[in-house]
Enzyme design. Sequence first.
Site, PDB file in Angstrom:
ATOM      1  N   TYR A 247       0.837  -1.205   0.000  1.00  0.00           N
ATOM      2  CA  TYR A 247       0.000   0.000   0.000  1.00  0.00           C
ATOM      3  C   TYR A 247       0.874   1.260   0.000  1.00  0.00           C
ATOM      4  O   TYR A 247       0.661   2.179  -0.785  1.00  0.00           O
ATOM      5  CB  TYR A 247      -0.924  -0.041   1.223  1.00  0.00           C
ATOM      6  CG  TYR A 247      -1.966   1.050   1.259  1.00  0.00           C
ATOM      7  CD1 TYR A 247      -3.155   0.935   0.539  1.00  0.00           C
ATOM      8  CD2 TYR A 247      -1.778   2.200   2.019  1.00  0.00           C
ATOM      9  CE1 TYR A 247      -4.119   1.929   0.572  1.00  0.00           C
ATOM     10  CE2 TYR A 247      -2.732   3.197   2.062  1.00  0.00           C
ATOM     11  CZ  TYR A 247      -3.896   3.060   1.342  1.00  0.00           C
ATOM     12  OH  TYR A 247      -4.847   4.060   1.380  1.00  0.00           O
TER      13      TYR A 247
ATOM     14  N   LYS B 110       1.176   4.154  -2.946  1.00  0.00           N
ATOM     15  CA  LYS B 110       0.810   5.552  -2.710  1.00  0.00           C
ATOM     16  C   LYS B 110       2.001   6.486  -2.927  1.00  0.00           C
ATOM     17  O   LYS B 110       1.834   7.614  -3.382  1.00  0.00           O
ATOM     18  CB  LYS B 110       0.222   5.720  -1.302  1.00  0.00           C
ATOM     19  CG  LYS B 110      -1.100   4.971  -1.107  1.00  0.00           C
ATOM     20  CD  LYS B 110      -2.158   5.417  -2.102  1.00  0.00           C
ATOM     21  CE  LYS B 110      -3.511   4.775  -1.856  1.00  0.00           C
ATOM     22  NZ  LYS B 110      -4.555   5.270  -2.774  1.00  0.00           N
TER      23      LYS B 110
END
Length: 237
Positions: A143, A147
């Site tokens: 994740y 990002k």
Amino acid sequence: MFDLTDRVALVTGAASGIGAEVAVALTGQGARVAGADLTDVTGCASAHRVDVADPDAVDACVREVVDRHGRLDILVNSAGIALLDPALELGIEAWRRTLDVNLTGSWLMAQAAGRVMVEQGYGRIVNLASQAASSGLEKHAAYCASKAGINGLTRTLAVEWGPHGVTVNAVSPTVVLTELGRRAWDNPAGEAHRGEIPARRFAEPSEIAAAVVYLASAEAAMVNGAELKVDGGFTAR
Ligand SMILES: NC(=O)c1ccc[n+]([C@@H]2O[C@H](COP(=O)([O-])OP(=O)(O)OC[C@H]3O[C@@H](n4cnc5c(N)ncnc54)[C@H](O)[C@@H]3O)[C@@H](O)[C@H]2O)c1
């Protein structure tokens, strides 16, 4: 200010959470909102099925929106997933799917929408990044990587498309009380995390939508390649 009358917006991840709230907020400012998601979208001017990780589906979705509404002024990339595991255990499938949806999906949507916007000479693209783009968080390896990638992508598109009247920015929330946020943080680690945020609370979806509305507006024309942090000060430390 921030009037979006006659603007056409495409919001991915519009079936849930931040995307759904962004669709409501953009509609409230007068925009015609096309909502796109893997699942059924309600409450938008038009609803579209898309897997943002599938290039053909993305192209078809953007074509559908332009055919239906005649133009495309705003893209909000809110579709995203969080598959969490300690780094020593994270499987390759979870890693790939996270990068495919969060990063490649935002790229594919931006490229397809960018073609329309550059040709048109006007556009606003807002990517949902995260506090995880600039802070390491346990179990968030894929994740966080996805990002951080969003921020690099955002800056590059801003540089390339700025001369054509198209701005590209990112919004980086702390934990937001949505399906995704609750699944990751409704646990003792979440309680501890809340205490690390100077505001001492998580964010509401409407607080993220307000930032998106600003960046999607004509008034934000000089904000390009920025990461607007809506994290209660977490990454200010
Ligand atoms: N909630 C948080 O704490 C938080 C914090 C920072 C950033 N974000 C980011 O904000 C964005 C929205 O998150 P949310 O909290 O609203 O999540 P959510 O789970 O409530 O909504 C995400 C939506 O994306 C859709 N989606 C997932 N994969 C898709 C795909 N391949 N194609 C199309 N649609 C797909 C889902 O069906 C869902 O409707 C995500 O990018 C997330 O990473 C969320």
